[in-house]
Scaffold this motif. Structure first.
Motif, PDB file in Angstrom:
ATOM      1  N   VAL A 127      11.396   3.161 -11.030  1.00 28.59           N
ATOM      2  CA  VAL A 127      10.728   2.094 -10.674  1.00 28.59           C
ATOM      3  C   VAL A 127      11.106   0.795 -11.231  1.00 28.59           C
ATOM      4  O   VAL A 127      11.385   0.792 -12.566  1.00 28.59           O
ATOM      5  CB  VAL A 127       9.217   2.119 -10.943  1.00 28.59           C
ATOM      6  CG1 VAL A 127       8.527   0.850 -10.391  1.00 28.59           C
ATOM      7  CG2 VAL A 127       8.577   3.319 -10.134  1.00 28.59           C
ATOM      8  N   HIS A 128      11.570  -0.289 -10.563  1.00 26.24           N
ATOM      9  CA  HIS A 128      12.015  -1.560 -11.169  1.00 26.24           C
ATOM     10  C   HIS A 128      11.339  -2.681 -10.669  1.00 26.24           C
ATOM     11  O   HIS A 128      10.448  -2.735  -9.811  1.00 26.24           O
ATOM     12  CB  HIS A 128      13.430  -1.599 -10.557  1.00 26.24           C
ATOM     13  CG  HIS A 128      14.243  -0.564 -10.923  1.00 26.24           C
ATOM     14  ND1 HIS A 128      15.342  -0.444 -12.093  1.00 26.24           N
ATOM     15  CD2 HIS A 128      14.609   0.499 -10.168  1.00 26.24           C
ATOM     16  CE1 HIS A 128      16.015   0.657 -11.870  1.00 26.24           C
ATOM     17  NE2 HIS A 128      15.684   1.370 -10.984  1.00 26.24           N
ATOM     18  N   GLU A 129      11.343  -3.653 -11.381  1.00 23.89           N
ATOM     19  CA  GLU A 129      10.654  -4.950 -11.171  1.00 23.89           C
ATOM     20  C   GLU A 129      11.460  -6.074 -11.128  1.00 23.89           C
ATOM     21  O   GLU A 129      12.364  -6.338 -11.959  1.00 23.89           O
ATOM     22  CB  GLU A 129       9.379  -5.223 -12.339  1.00 23.89           C
ATOM     23  CG  GLU A 129       8.581  -6.507 -11.864  1.00 23.89           C
ATOM     24  CD  GLU A 129       7.334  -6.493 -12.775  1.00 23.89           C
ATOM     25  OE1 GLU A 129       6.644  -7.494 -12.871  1.00 23.89           O
ATOM     26  OE2 GLU A 129       7.593  -5.898 -13.958  1.00 23.89           O
ATOM     27  N   ILE A 130      11.212  -7.094 -10.140  1.00 21.76           N
ATOM     28  CA  ILE A 130      12.124  -8.314  -9.925  1.00 21.76           C
ATOM     29  C   ILE A 130      11.215  -9.429 -10.072  1.00 21.76           C
ATOM     30  O   ILE A 130      10.344  -9.343  -9.396  1.00 21.76           O
ATOM     31  CB  ILE A 130      12.824  -8.116  -8.513  1.00 21.76           C
ATOM     32  CG1 ILE A 130      13.557  -6.990  -8.304  1.00 21.76           C
ATOM     33  CG2 ILE A 130      13.810  -9.347  -8.395  1.00 21.76           C
ATOM     34  CD1 ILE A 130      14.193  -6.564  -6.941  1.00 21.76           C
ATOM     35  N   ALA A 131      11.593 -10.278 -10.964  1.00 24.39           N
ATOM     36  CA  ALA A 131      10.912 -11.587 -11.011  1.00 24.39           C
ATOM     37  C   ALA A 131      11.477 -12.461  -9.960  1.00 24.39           C
ATOM     38  O   ALA A 131      12.509 -12.677  -9.803  1.00 24.39           O
ATOM     39  CB  ALA A 131      11.195 -12.085 -12.172  1.00 24.39           C
ATOM     40  N   LEU A 132      10.324 -12.825  -9.105  1.00 25.36           N
ATOM     41  CA  LEU A 132      10.936 -13.911  -8.139  1.00 25.36           C
ATOM     42  C   LEU A 132       9.735 -14.801  -7.704  1.00 25.36           C
ATOM     43  O   LEU A 132       8.478 -14.373  -8.288  1.00 25.36           O
ATOM     44  CB  LEU A 132      11.246 -13.081  -6.772  1.00 25.36           C
ATOM     45  CG  LEU A 132      10.612 -11.970  -6.529  1.00 25.36           C
ATOM     46  CD1 LEU A 132       9.538 -12.052  -5.666  1.00 25.36           C
ATOM     47  CD2 LEU A 132      11.736 -11.106  -5.562  1.00 25.36           C
ATOM     48  N   GLU A 133       9.742 -15.608  -6.848  1.00 22.25           N
ATOM     49  CA  GLU A 133       8.676 -16.637  -6.123  1.00 22.25           C
ATOM     50  C   GLU A 133       8.364 -16.594  -4.804  1.00 22.25           C
ATOM     51  O   GLU A 133       7.390 -16.972  -4.105  1.00 22.25           O
ATOM     52  CB  GLU A 133       8.985 -17.945  -6.739  1.00 22.25           C
ATOM     53  CG  GLU A 133       9.067 -18.142  -8.143  1.00 22.25           C
ATOM     54  CD  GLU A 133       9.784 -19.553  -8.655  1.00 22.25           C
ATOM     55  OE1 GLU A 133       9.190 -20.529  -8.943  1.00 22.25           O
ATOM     56  OE2 GLU A 133      10.869 -19.482  -8.631  1.00 22.25           O
ATOM     57  N   GLY A 134       9.111 -15.798  -4.131  1.00 21.66           N
ATOM     58  CA  GLY A 134       8.902 -15.647  -2.549  1.00 21.66           C
ATOM     59  C   GLY A 134       9.457 -14.322  -2.273  1.00 21.66           C
ATOM     60  O   GLY A 134      10.440 -13.896  -2.685  1.00 21.66           O
ATOM     61  N   ILE A 135       8.451 -13.762  -1.243  1.00 21.95           N
ATOM     62  CA  ILE A 135       9.055 -12.654  -0.560  1.00 21.95           C
ATOM     63  C   ILE A 135       9.162 -12.814   1.063  1.00 21.95           C
ATOM     64  O   ILE A 135       7.964 -13.238   1.577  1.00 21.95           O
ATOM     65  CB  ILE A 135       8.187 -11.246  -0.970  1.00 21.95           C
ATOM     66  CG1 ILE A 135       8.049 -11.135  -2.392  1.00 21.95           C
ATOM     67  CG2 ILE A 135       8.525 -10.189   0.124  1.00 21.95           C
ATOM     68  CD1 ILE A 135       7.182  -9.999  -2.760  1.00 21.95           C
ATOM     69  N   PHE A 136      10.278 -12.540   1.821  1.00 25.41           N
ATOM     70  CA  PHE A 136      10.040 -12.686   3.284  1.00 25.41           C
ATOM     71  C   PHE A 136      10.268 -11.300   3.939  1.00 25.41           C
ATOM     72  O   PHE A 136      11.364 -10.649   3.793  1.00 25.41           O
ATOM     73  CB  PHE A 136      11.350 -13.558   3.669  1.00 25.41           C
ATOM     74  CG  PHE A 136      11.171 -14.782   3.323  1.00 25.41           C
ATOM     75  CD1 PHE A 136      10.720 -15.942   4.137  1.00 25.41           C
ATOM     76  CD2 PHE A 136      11.460 -15.163   1.843  1.00 25.41           C
ATOM     77  CE1 PHE A 136      10.531 -17.272   3.665  1.00 25.41           C
ATOM     78  CE2 PHE A 136      11.410 -16.756   1.433  1.00 25.41           C
ATOM     79  CZ  PHE A 136      11.069 -17.446   2.159  1.00 25.41           C
ATOM     80  N   VAL A 137       9.051 -10.843   4.600  1.00 27.98           N
ATOM     81  CA  VAL A 137       9.194  -9.615   5.116  1.00 27.98           C
ATOM     82  C   VAL A 137       9.627  -9.484   6.625  1.00 27.98           C
ATOM     83  O   VAL A 137       9.325 -10.449   7.467  1.00 27.98           O
ATOM     84  CB  VAL A 137       7.748  -8.796   4.998  1.00 27.98           C
ATOM     85  CG1 VAL A 137       7.584  -7.539   5.473  1.00 27.98           C
ATOM     86  CG2 VAL A 137       7.017  -9.288   3.740  1.00 27.98           C
ATOM     87  N   GLN A 138      10.677  -8.696   6.745  1.00 33.02           N
ATOM     88  CA  GLN A 138      11.428  -8.718   7.949  1.00 33.02           C
ATOM     89  C   GLN A 138      11.541  -7.261   8.357  1.00 33.02           C
ATOM     90  O   GLN A 138      12.832  -6.720   8.309  1.00 33.02           O
ATOM     91  CB  GLN A 138      12.604  -9.552   8.004  1.00 33.02           C
ATOM     92  CG  GLN A 138      12.639 -10.937   7.674  1.00 33.02           C
ATOM     93  CD  GLN A 138      12.191 -11.851   8.798  1.00 33.02           C
ATOM     94  OE1 GLN A 138      12.721 -11.912   9.761  1.00 33.02           O
ATOM     95  NE2 GLN A 138      10.751 -12.231   8.686  1.00 33.02           N
TER      96      GLN A 138
END
Length: 525
Positions: free
Chosen positions: A435-446
């Motif tokens: 399991v990995h975690e990515i730091a980010l501020e937006g997720i675009f679901v497609q």
């Protein structure tokens, strides 16, 4: 700013201004203020009924369009070009006294609204859904002096966007409080303010006589069904939760045969106008909740609506379409419009300089990653399969971008945040179960579509994917009930296919009606 052709078109439109107007500009020393000043000077030069004044609004650059000597006005904070240029033109005309094409009953409803309403709408110039909201609220401000509206370009006012936690457009505030997000039409906005409107509309609908053909859904399939049915001269109605359906959320359309390029909202408006050219009873903003098939051959089917009203018809055509598929992971619903979004064209500008992820490696996902790479700091594309599924030409373009990372064989497991906005996502590497975690501020679901058929599960046969099972004529498991478009088992979810299937369903419904026994034949003369 305006090329010769656009300048000529605008000058022709401005000939329709009836009342003198003032453009009151509030500027600072920035480049965008200089750009806005140039645009307003050019507009003012096109008509002797337009004066240019200097103001001092707190938002800079911004400008007020005001009918001279009155309080009738709308404000733009930013430079309304791109998709909002039409909003600018309409504002100039309507503040200048040119009448709206909205239904007279709706216009009177706005004029009679009692209360003080100050709206603010955050938009982006690349959002195809924003103009409908901006134009609706501008018109309301023109019709009713107690209604005010400011349209704000979120990309130019990032501090406000951050402070008010705006992470999707359009976002509407009313009197300082969040009013709504996403595409809203004039009827929807008015209905939310005028709380008695729904009951009045439901009463009118409940009083309608049975239809020969009732179409449920107003996308390409539904519009085609209504047109083909009406052309047969039979009593036709169409009930739609929002006319245009998912086409309204589509940016560029380049595979609609004979039309090299169009955009979803434009096509949706053309569909609606084409339907209204015929004798079709259009009931917009009506969500179907229950289908009760007729008990006997040739009897009346019933569709119950969320408003409490019911519609009856000898035949029904279901064209309820589909919606974006969700990831269905913890945190997705909590952070929807707080970082989780489904429209890269609309919301991409709000994430300028930030780190985002795109979920899905098909054409939609890869196209989204390509578009976002030109705006954001970094894009991580996550695909469940072992390889991307997009067309080769798109994959080559994606691979050429330096700020994009592709992760395959990855299952998104959770969206995380701080309670106000998302901060990261976690995924499982399917090859190693890590399991990995990515730091980010937006997720675009497609990740594709899911049919809008949950309300039908006890009425007609559905596939294991929730699609309506239809035969070669578009008929469902219930006699006299037909279906068309993205909600059915017909493969390849395309606009042109939906239109063809809708036309076929209407012809099949008509054929069904004319073959009923004479005593059951109620076709319109």
């Amino acid at each position: 700013m305006l090329d010769a052709n656009l300048r000529q078109q605008l000058q022709a439109y401005m000939a329709n201004i009836r009342e003198p107007i003032e453009l009151v500009m509030s500027l600072d020393e920035g480049a965008k203020s200089a750009e806005l000043k140039g645009l307003l000077e050019e507009i003012a030069s096109l008509s002797d009924k337009v004066d240019l004044l200097v103001g001092d609004d707190a938002r800079k650059p911004s400008f007020l369009i005001r009918r001279k000597g009155t309080d009738i006005a709308v404000r733009f904070a930013g430079i309304p070009m791109g998709h909002e240029f039409t909003s600018l033109v309409l504002a100039l005309l309507q503040v200048g006294g040119h009448p709206s094409k909205a239904a007279q009953e709706l216009i009177e409803q706005v004029r009679n609204l009692d209360g003080d309403f100050e709206f603010e709408t955050y938009f982006s110039l690349s959002c195809q859904n924003c103009p409908d909201v901006v134009q609706a609220l501008n018109l309301m401000a023109v019709l009713n002096p107690r209604i005010k509206h400011t349209a704000i370009d979120g990309a130019l006012f990032q501090d406000e966007v951050s402070a008010r936690k705006v992470m999707a457009v359009p976002t509407i505030f009313l009197n300082g409080e969040t009013f709504g997000q996403g595409r809203m039409e004039l009827e929807q906005i008015v209905a939310r303010i005028d709380t008695a409107a729904e009951a009045r509309t439901a009463a009118r609908i409940a009083a309608k006589e049975p239809f020969d053909v009732l179409v449920v859904g107003g996308g390409p399939a539904g519009a085609a069904s209504a047109i083909y049915a009406a052309r047969k001269g039979i009593r036709t109605g169409i009930a739609a939760e929002r006319f245009g359906g998912q086409v309204l959320d589509t940016m560029a359309i380049e595979n609609f045969i004979s039309v090299p390029h169009t955009e979803g909202p434009k096509l949706a408006a053309q569909l609606e106008q084409h339907v209204k050219d015929y004798d079709v009873d259009v009931m917009n903003l009506q969500r179907a909740e229950t289908l009760i098939p007729a008990r006997t051959e040739g009897g009346l089917h019933e569709v119950k609506l969320a408003s409490g009203a019911s519609l009856k018809a000898r035949t029904v055509i279901l064209s309820t379409g589909a919606r974006w598929r969700q990831m269905n992971v913890p945190g997705e619903d909590e952070y929807r419009n707080k970082g989780v979004t489904y429209c890269p064209h609309c919301d991409g500008p709000l994430f300028k300089g930030k780190r985002v992820a795109v979920i899905g490696g098909g054409n939609s996902g890869v196209e989204a990653a390509i578009d976002l790479a030109g705006i954001v700091a970094h894009v991580t594309l996550i695909e469940y399969d072992s390889q991307l599924r997009a067309d080769a030409v798109l994959q080559r373009k994606l691979a050429s971008l330096p700020n994009v990372k592709v992760i395959t064989s990855a299952l998104t497991t959770e969206v995380r945040g701080d309670g106000e906005k998302l901060t990261s996502l976690t995924y499982k590497d399917r090859n190693h179960d890590t399991v990995h975690e990515i730091a980010l501020e937006g997720i675009f679901v497609q990740i594709g579509l899911v049919p809008n058929t949950e309300w039908l599960k006890d009425a007609i046969a559905l596939s294991n994917r929730g699609e309506i099972e239809v035969d070669h004529r578009g008929e469902t498991s219930q006699r006299g009930i037909f279906a068309a478009g993205d909600c059915t088992t017909v493969p390849y979810k395309q606009i042109v296919i939906a239109m063809g299937e809708g036309s076929k369903a209407a012809l099949s419904a008509f054929d069904y009606l004319i073959r009923l026994p004479a005593e059951q034949d109620t076709l319109a003369a």
